[in-house]
Design a protein around this motif. Sequence first.
Motif, short mmCIF file in Angstrom:
data_model
loop_
_atom_site.label_atom_id
_atom_site.label_comp_id
_atom_site.label_asym_id
_atom_site.label_seq_id
_atom_site.Cartn_x
_atom_site.Cartn_y
_atom_site.Cartn_z
N GLY A 150 5.84 26.52 -39.44
CA GLY A 150 6.14 27.04 -38.37
C GLY A 150 7.22 27.86 -38.13
N LEU A 151 7.58 28.53 -37.11
CA LEU A 151 8.85 29.26 -36.90
C LEU A 151 9.68 28.36 -35.89
CD1 LEU A 151 7.04 32.83 -36.14
CD2 LEU A 151 8.04 31.81 -38.31
N ASN A 159 10.39 37.15 -29.30
CA ASN A 159 9.19 37.52 -29.92
C ASN A 159 8.25 36.34 -29.53
OD1 ASN A 159 7.21 38.64 -31.26
ND2 ASN A 159 8.32 38.88 -33.32
N PRO A 160 7.62 35.96 -28.40
CA PRO A 160 7.08 34.97 -28.01
C PRO A 160 5.69 34.96 -28.80
CG PRO A 160 7.27 36.10 -26.18
CD PRO A 160 8.10 36.79 -27.30
N LEU A 161 5.09 36.04 -28.83
CA LEU A 161 3.68 36.13 -29.60
C LEU A 161 3.46 35.56 -31.06
CD1 LEU A 161 1.74 39.14 -28.06
CD2 LEU A 161 1.29 36.87 -27.83
N SER A 162 4.53 35.84 -32.00
CA SER A 162 4.48 35.45 -33.11
C SER A 162 4.61 33.88 -33.31
CB SER A 162 5.42 36.15 -33.98
OG SER A 162 6.71 36.13 -33.46
N TYR A 163 5.38 33.35 -32.31
CA TYR A 163 5.76 31.91 -32.11
C TYR A 163 4.60 31.14 -31.67
CZ TYR A 163 10.27 31.67 -33.67
OH TYR A 163 11.49 31.67 -34.38
N GLY A 223 10.09 25.79 -27.72
CA GLY A 223 9.84 24.23 -27.15
C GLY A 223 8.27 24.32 -26.37
N ASN A 224 7.91 25.46 -25.83
CA ASN A 224 6.69 25.17 -25.19
C ASN A 224 5.21 25.21 -26.39
OD1 ASN A 224 7.27 25.93 -22.48
ND2 ASN A 224 7.44 28.18 -22.82
N THR A 225 5.74 26.04 -27.69
CA THR A 225 4.76 25.78 -28.46
C THR A 225 4.68 24.18 -28.92
OG1 THR A 225 6.05 26.36 -30.33
CG2 THR A 225 4.88 28.12 -29.40
N LYS A 226 5.89 23.57 -29.14
CA LYS A 226 6.12 22.18 -29.65
C LYS A 226 5.23 21.39 -28.62
CE LYS A 226 8.19 23.00 -33.63
NZ LYS A 226 7.38 22.61 -34.88
N PHE A 227 5.37 21.40 -27.24
CA PHE A 227 4.80 20.78 -26.15
C PHE A 227 3.43 21.05 -26.03
CE2 PHE A 227 4.05 20.96 -21.56
CZ PHE A 227 4.21 19.45 -21.31
N THR A 228 2.95 21.97 -26.40
CA THR A 228 1.50 22.41 -26.43
C THR A 228 0.90 21.83 -27.48
OG1 THR A 228 1.92 24.57 -25.35
CG2 THR A 228 -0.02 24.06 -26.47
N ILE A 229 1.61 21.94 -28.63
CA ILE A 229 0.82 21.38 -30.09
C ILE A 229 0.76 19.74 -29.62
CG2 ILE A 229 1.16 20.75 -32.42
CD1 ILE A 229 2.51 23.65 -32.47
N GLU A 230 1.83 19.19 -29.26
CA GLU A 230 1.76 17.69 -28.91
C GLU A 230 0.40 17.40 -28.05
OE1 GLU A 230 5.04 15.45 -27.46
OE2 GLU A 230 6.37 16.02 -29.21
N LYS A 231 0.37 18.38 -26.79
CA LYS A 231 -0.93 18.10 -26.04
C LYS A 231 -2.27 18.53 -26.73
CE LYS A 231 0.69 19.82 -21.56
NZ LYS A 231 0.42 21.01 -20.85
#
Length: 356
Positions: A95-96, A105-109, A164-172
């Motif tokens: 991951g990034l 660059n939120p979209l690539s994250y 942080g939002n991507t990590k939180f979403t992945i946990e969900k």
Amino acid sequence: MPTILAAGGLGFIGSHTCAVLLEKGLNVLVIDSLENSVEDVFYQIKKILNFAKSSKKGNFSFRKGDVRNKEFLRKIFKEYKLSGNQIEIVIHFAGLKSVGESVLNPLSYWDVNINTTISLLTIMDEFKCNNLIFSSSATVYQLEILMNKKVTEESKLSPINPYGNTKFTIEKILSDVSQSESNKWRIANLRYFNPVGAHESGLIGENPKDKPNNLLPMLLKVINKEKKELSIFGSDWPTKDGTCVRDFVHVMDLAEAHVATLKFLLNNEPQIINLNIGTGEGTSVLELIDSFKNTNKCDLPYVFEGRRPGDVPYSVADNTKALKLLDWKPSRSIEDICKDTWRWNKANIKINEKLI
Ligand SMILES: NC(=O)c1ccc[n+]([C@@H]2O[C@H](COP(=O)([O-])OP(=O)(O)OC[C@H]3O[C@@H](n4cnc5c(N)ncnc54)[C@H](O)[C@@H]3O)[C@@H](O)[C@H]2O)c1
């Protein structure tokens, strides 16, 4: 013999974890796109393994590719199944990881972090591989919670940046997946605090391809005379000396936490578990700099700059749950971190010269 797939396993944390798994006699396959690592790390890990005293060493292989590519993953899972070395466990490091870059660059994250996870889960399920360790992060916690006291796994989650939002979403996503067939999935979200240091051999360490964002790689730029002074962001935080306090965990302690988590998952009922992986000790930026200077007898000029948006004064893990459930305890000190980082830096300058 079953195989452990380390997705993104040539990066900083993945490479150290592979070294520990292989020394324990476990077979490891790395898939990495080399987005933020180099193939040379694979050969450095092999060297570590050659020097290792352990009598039973695992097989180690590497495939270059993007973990988002389901066809590519399916082919590899199939190949390993047919050879009798089926992939039974996945550790998802890919991951990034730069908070600042994720704001720009939120979209690539979202693309890389979420789609690597969805592709992995899809193919894992196709091949009845339901054991996963995911590299989560302390950034999932709410800012106010991180301000002044140690966080437990039950503390409120509310990230403030796209990373942080991507990590939180992945946990969900992982929670939904595990609930869909709760007697099947064994999943651990390891919420890392501040991984630092390097392998004791000096053969692998943190070597970001782009501009470094973390404290120690930035500090090494000053040591290597690529930068005049180390910037410290904020001198007036409500902490012991005005600089930010962090839970710096040696990357080898972190690597060992993965092995302990693996054991825990395989020896217990299917479940999803969140674990804070840190030392439980807070060290300020100035304390770390002092320790680095004293341990390595070097000069380290620094300058105070303004606070960085999104920074918190205090971020320290309550690691009680990990200490209780895992056969694991961080054992390396701040001095070890400084010594190992120094050794890695000396060797890494030579490696980089060789590569040019
Ligand atoms: N280092 C930290 O401070 C920290 C803290 C908390 C969580 N984490 C998380 O831990 C994980 C590992 O972190 P790290 O410090 O080793 O990062 P890293 O950048 O060194 O390693 C990530 C690896 O993933 C690879 N990669 C990226 N996109 C890929 C893709 N689409 N397909 C295949 N490989 C891909 C990169 O080439 C790299 O080798 C990351 O998910 C990160 O978000 C890191």
